[in-house]
Design a protein around this motif. Structure first.
Motif, short mmCIF file in Angstrom:
data_model
loop_
_atom_site.label_atom_id
_atom_site.label_comp_id
_atom_site.label_asym_id
_atom_site.label_seq_id
_atom_site.Cartn_x
_atom_site.Cartn_y
_atom_site.Cartn_z
N MET A 60 0.83 -1.19 0.00
CA MET A 60 0.00 0.00 0.00
C MET A 60 0.87 1.25 0.00
N GLU A 61 0.36 2.23 -0.66
CA GLU A 61 1.06 3.50 -0.76
C GLU A 61 0.06 4.60 -0.42
N ILE A 62 0.51 5.63 0.31
CA ILE A 62 -0.32 6.78 0.61
C ILE A 62 0.05 7.90 -0.36
N ILE A 63 -0.98 8.50 -0.97
CA ILE A 63 -0.78 9.57 -1.94
C ILE A 63 -1.55 10.79 -1.45
N VAL A 64 -0.87 11.93 -1.37
CA VAL A 64 -1.50 13.16 -0.95
C VAL A 64 -1.46 14.13 -2.12
N LYS A 65 -2.63 14.68 -2.46
CA LYS A 65 -2.73 15.60 -3.60
C LYS A 65 -3.57 16.81 -3.21
N ARG A 66 -3.35 17.88 -3.92
CA ARG A 66 -4.18 19.08 -3.77
C ARG A 66 -4.86 19.37 -5.10
N ILE A 67 -6.14 19.60 -5.04
CA ILE A 67 -6.90 20.01 -6.22
C ILE A 67 -7.10 21.53 -6.10
N LEU A 68 -6.77 22.23 -7.16
CA LEU A 68 -6.72 23.69 -7.15
C LEU A 68 -8.07 24.32 -7.46
N PRO A 69 -8.21 25.63 -7.17
CA PRO A 69 -9.45 26.34 -7.49
C PRO A 69 -9.81 26.18 -8.97
N GLU A 70 -11.11 26.07 -9.21
CA GLU A 70 -11.70 25.95 -10.56
C GLU A 70 -11.57 24.55 -11.16
N GLN A 71 -10.78 23.66 -10.57
CA GLN A 71 -10.61 22.33 -11.14
C GLN A 71 -11.79 21.43 -10.79
N ASP A 72 -12.13 20.52 -11.72
CA ASP A 72 -13.21 19.57 -11.54
C ASP A 72 -12.71 18.40 -10.68
N ILE A 73 -13.41 18.12 -9.59
CA ILE A 73 -12.95 17.11 -8.64
C ILE A 73 -12.91 15.72 -9.26
N LYS A 74 -13.97 15.32 -9.93
CA LYS A 74 -14.02 13.97 -10.51
C LYS A 74 -12.91 13.78 -11.55
N GLU A 75 -12.73 14.77 -12.38
CA GLU A 75 -11.68 14.72 -13.41
C GLU A 75 -10.30 14.57 -12.79
N ARG A 76 -10.04 15.34 -11.74
CA ARG A 76 -8.72 15.29 -11.10
C ARG A 76 -8.49 13.97 -10.38
N LEU A 77 -9.51 13.41 -9.72
CA LEU A 77 -9.35 12.12 -9.05
C LEU A 77 -8.98 11.04 -10.06
N CYS A 78 -9.66 11.03 -11.21
CA CYS A 78 -9.33 10.07 -12.27
C CYS A 78 -7.90 10.28 -12.76
N HIS A 79 -7.50 11.53 -12.89
CA HIS A 79 -6.14 11.85 -13.33
C HIS A 79 -5.10 11.33 -12.34
N PHE A 80 -5.36 11.51 -11.04
CA PHE A 80 -4.41 11.06 -10.01
C PHE A 80 -4.21 9.55 -10.08
N LEU A 81 -5.28 8.82 -10.33
CA LEU A 81 -5.19 7.36 -10.43
C LEU A 81 -4.24 6.97 -11.56
N HIS A 82 -4.42 7.58 -12.73
CA HIS A 82 -3.58 7.27 -13.89
C HIS A 82 -2.16 7.80 -13.72
N GLU A 83 -2.04 9.00 -13.16
CA GLU A 83 -0.74 9.62 -12.96
C GLU A 83 0.15 8.77 -12.05
N ASN A 84 -0.46 8.11 -11.08
CA ASN A 84 0.29 7.28 -10.14
C ASN A 84 0.30 5.81 -10.52
N GLN A 85 -0.23 5.49 -11.71
CA GLN A 85 -0.26 4.13 -12.26
C GLN A 85 -0.87 3.14 -11.27
N LEU A 86 -2.03 3.52 -10.72
CA LEU A 86 -2.74 2.68 -9.76
C LEU A 86 -3.91 1.99 -10.45
N THR A 87 -4.16 0.74 -10.09
CA THR A 87 -5.36 0.06 -10.59
C THR A 87 -6.54 0.29 -9.65
#
Length: 132
Positions: free
Chosen positions: A1-28
């Motif tokens: 297991m790995e812990i990932i901490v991210k910040r989503i910035l003003p004006e960004q879409d939450i759902k879009e960014r969560l999906c991006h984080f999954l792919h960015e960190n190569q997580l299934t």
């Protein structure tokens, strides 16, 4: 297991960014462990499966929880308004961050997939344990 901490910035879409984080960190698969922040605009699908609550107003995120997989995410969010009353539902596109959203996620070791379930009409979570 790995812990990932991210910040989503003003004006960004939450759902879009969560999906991006999954792919960015190569997580299934990952689970949201903690999240704090605010939205300026929101879209939440409620339990009838079709109705969507929409609003353009600043609200505090008092809860954000769910499981992320490559085939999709299943995340619920609760928001409080100036009166302290809470609304909540299934996170949809169109939830935009107001000031910040700090998210802590945990990678999951199981093989997680989403497959269509004819009984529910949705892609539902399928869990297969990975060999040790």
């Amino acid at each position: 297991m790995e812990i990932i901490v991210k910040r989503i910035l003003p004006e960004q879409d939450i759902k879009e960014r969560l999906c991006h984080f999954l792919h960015e960190n190569q997580l299934t698969g990952a689970a949201i462990v903690s999240a704090v922040g605010s939205v300026k605009e929101y879209a939440l699908r409620v339990s009838d499966g079709t109705s969507i609550i929409r609003g353009v107003e600043n609200r505090e995120i008092v809860s954000l929880s769910g499981i992320l997989t490559e085939e999709g995410i299943h995340v619920h969010m609760a928001l409080s308004g100036l009166d302290g009353l809470v609304i909540g539902g299934h996170l949809m596109e169109g939830c935009l961050v107001h000031t910040t959203l700090e998210v802590v996620m945990m990678s999951l070791n199981d093989d997680l997939r989403r497959e269509f379930d004819p009984d529910t009409g949705y892609k539902e979570l399928v869990i297969k344990k990975r060999a040790l």
